[in-house]
Design a protein around this motif. Structure first.
Motif, short mmCIF file in Angstrom:
data_model
loop_
_atom_site.label_atom_id
_atom_site.label_comp_id
_atom_site.label_asym_id
_atom_site.label_seq_id
_atom_site.Cartn_x
_atom_site.Cartn_y
_atom_site.Cartn_z
N SER A 1 12.85 45.77 34.87
CA SER A 1 11.94 46.38 33.89
C SER A 1 12.38 47.78 33.48
CB SER A 1 10.52 46.42 34.45
OG SER A 1 10.48 47.19 35.64
N GLU A 2 13.18 48.42 34.32
CA GLU A 2 13.70 49.76 34.01
C GLU A 2 15.13 49.70 33.48
OE1 GLU A 2 13.20 52.37 37.38
OE2 GLU A 2 11.17 51.63 37.72
N ALA A 3 15.76 48.55 33.58
CA ALA A 3 17.16 48.38 33.14
C ALA A 3 17.23 47.40 31.96
CB ALA A 3 18.00 47.88 34.31
N THR A 4 16.31 47.57 31.03
CA THR A 4 16.20 46.62 29.92
C THR A 4 17.47 46.55 29.06
OG1 THR A 4 15.07 48.29 28.59
CG2 THR A 4 13.69 46.74 29.81
N THR A 5 18.17 47.66 28.92
CA THR A 5 19.41 47.67 28.13
C THR A 5 20.47 46.79 28.77
OG1 THR A 5 18.89 49.92 27.41
CG2 THR A 5 21.15 49.16 27.07
N VAL A 6 20.60 46.89 30.09
CA VAL A 6 21.59 46.08 30.82
C VAL A 6 21.23 44.59 30.72
CG1 VAL A 6 22.62 45.59 33.08
CG2 VAL A 6 22.05 47.94 32.45
N VAL A 7 19.97 44.27 30.98
CA VAL A 7 19.52 42.88 30.94
C VAL A 7 19.71 42.32 29.53
CG1 VAL A 7 17.53 41.34 31.18
CG2 VAL A 7 17.90 43.16 32.84
N ALA A 8 19.37 43.09 28.50
CA ALA A 8 19.53 42.64 27.12
C ALA A 8 21.00 42.39 26.78
CB ALA A 8 18.92 43.65 26.16
N VAL B 1 23.51 41.58 28.88
CA VAL B 1 23.94 40.37 29.58
C VAL B 1 23.37 39.13 28.89
CG1 VAL B 1 23.80 39.07 31.74
CG2 VAL B 1 24.34 41.52 31.79
N HIS B 2 22.09 39.16 28.55
CA HIS B 2 21.46 38.01 27.88
C HIS B 2 22.06 37.76 26.50
CE1 HIS B 2 17.61 37.95 30.54
NE2 HIS B 2 18.70 37.67 31.21
N ARG B 3 22.40 38.82 25.78
CA ARG B 3 23.06 38.67 24.47
C ARG B 3 24.41 37.97 24.62
NH1 ARG B 3 26.19 43.21 21.62
NH2 ARG B 3 27.11 42.02 19.94
N ILE B 4 25.18 38.39 25.59
CA ILE B 4 26.50 37.78 25.82
C ILE B 4 26.34 36.30 26.16
CG2 ILE B 4 28.48 37.74 27.41
CD1 ILE B 4 28.24 40.84 27.48
N LEU B 5 25.42 35.98 27.07
CA LEU B 5 25.21 34.58 27.44
C LEU B 5 24.80 33.75 26.23
CD1 LEU B 5 23.27 35.00 30.81
CD2 LEU B 5 25.63 34.26 30.52
N SER B 6 23.92 34.28 25.43
CA SER B 6 23.41 33.57 24.26
C SER B 6 24.49 33.38 23.21
CB SER B 6 22.24 34.34 23.67
OG SER B 6 21.78 33.72 22.50
N GLU B 7 25.21 34.44 22.87
CA GLU B 7 26.21 34.36 21.80
C GLU B 7 27.46 33.60 22.21
OE1 GLU B 7 26.97 38.21 20.07
OE2 GLU B 7 24.83 38.56 19.68
N GLU B 8 27.87 33.72 23.45
CA GLU B 8 29.09 33.04 23.89
C GLU B 8 28.87 31.55 24.17
OE1 GLU B 8 32.41 34.09 24.64
OE2 GLU B 8 31.97 36.00 23.66
N ARG B 9 27.75 31.21 24.83
CA ARG B 9 27.55 29.83 25.29
C ARG B 9 26.16 29.25 25.03
NH1 ARG B 9 31.61 27.87 28.98
NH2 ARG B 9 33.47 29.01 28.37
#
Length: 154
Positions: A49-56, A58-66
């Motif tokens: 909840s405090e590291a939203t930039t990091v989580v976003a 990682v999630h962007r990479i997962l979504s866009e790549e695969r």
């Protein structure tokens, strides 16, 4: 509030809601030991909840790549750079750990890694896409892992 991961005394701090909290804590400690031994880097994490930039990121990479969307709730995350490698980790409630290794100066050495804590099932969103190799760890028991190479810039 950040937490410095201690690999001498493994703690479930921040991971208590996971059904495999002890194994996930061992997996997190295993990563901390690796970065301390190889790069003399102190591995710290903070609540997702405090590291939203990091989580976003990682999630962007997962979504866009695969087109992967992790269904489990992220508990903790961290991002740092050692030498020329940008690293990001997200630890999930299910016991999954996702890391991104992103070399700054070599596009051919960029990848996403998945590690499964001992005792957890392979998540449905990964089961049909990846084969998982096993490795033993004194801190984490049996770790199952897989990865894919990144094709795009992030």
């Amino acid at each position: 509030m950040s937490y410095t991961v201690d690999f001498d005394t493994v703690s479930t701090v921040g991971l208590e809601s996971s059904p495999v909290a002890a194994a996930l804590a061992g997996l997190r400690a295993n990563e901390a030991r690796y970065f301390r031994n190889k790069y003399d880097h102190v591995f710290t994490v903070e609540p997702a909840s405090e590291a939203t930039t990091v989580v976003a990121w990682v999630h962007r990479i997962l979504s866009e790549e695969r087109e992967i969307v992790i269904s489990s709730r992220p508990l903790e995350a961290t991002a740092f750079q050692v030498d020329n490698i940008r690293m990001a980790y997200v630890f999930y409630e299910s016991g999954l750990s996702v890391n991104v290794m992103y070399t700054v100066d070599d596009p051919k050495k960029r990848a996403v890694g998945f590690k499964l804590s001992d005792g957890m099932e392979i998540p449905e969103e990964l089961a049909s896409r990846f084969k998982f190799a096993r490795q033993r760890s004194k801190l984490a028991g049996t770790i199952r892992g897989s990865y894919f190479v990144l094709k795009n810039e992030y």
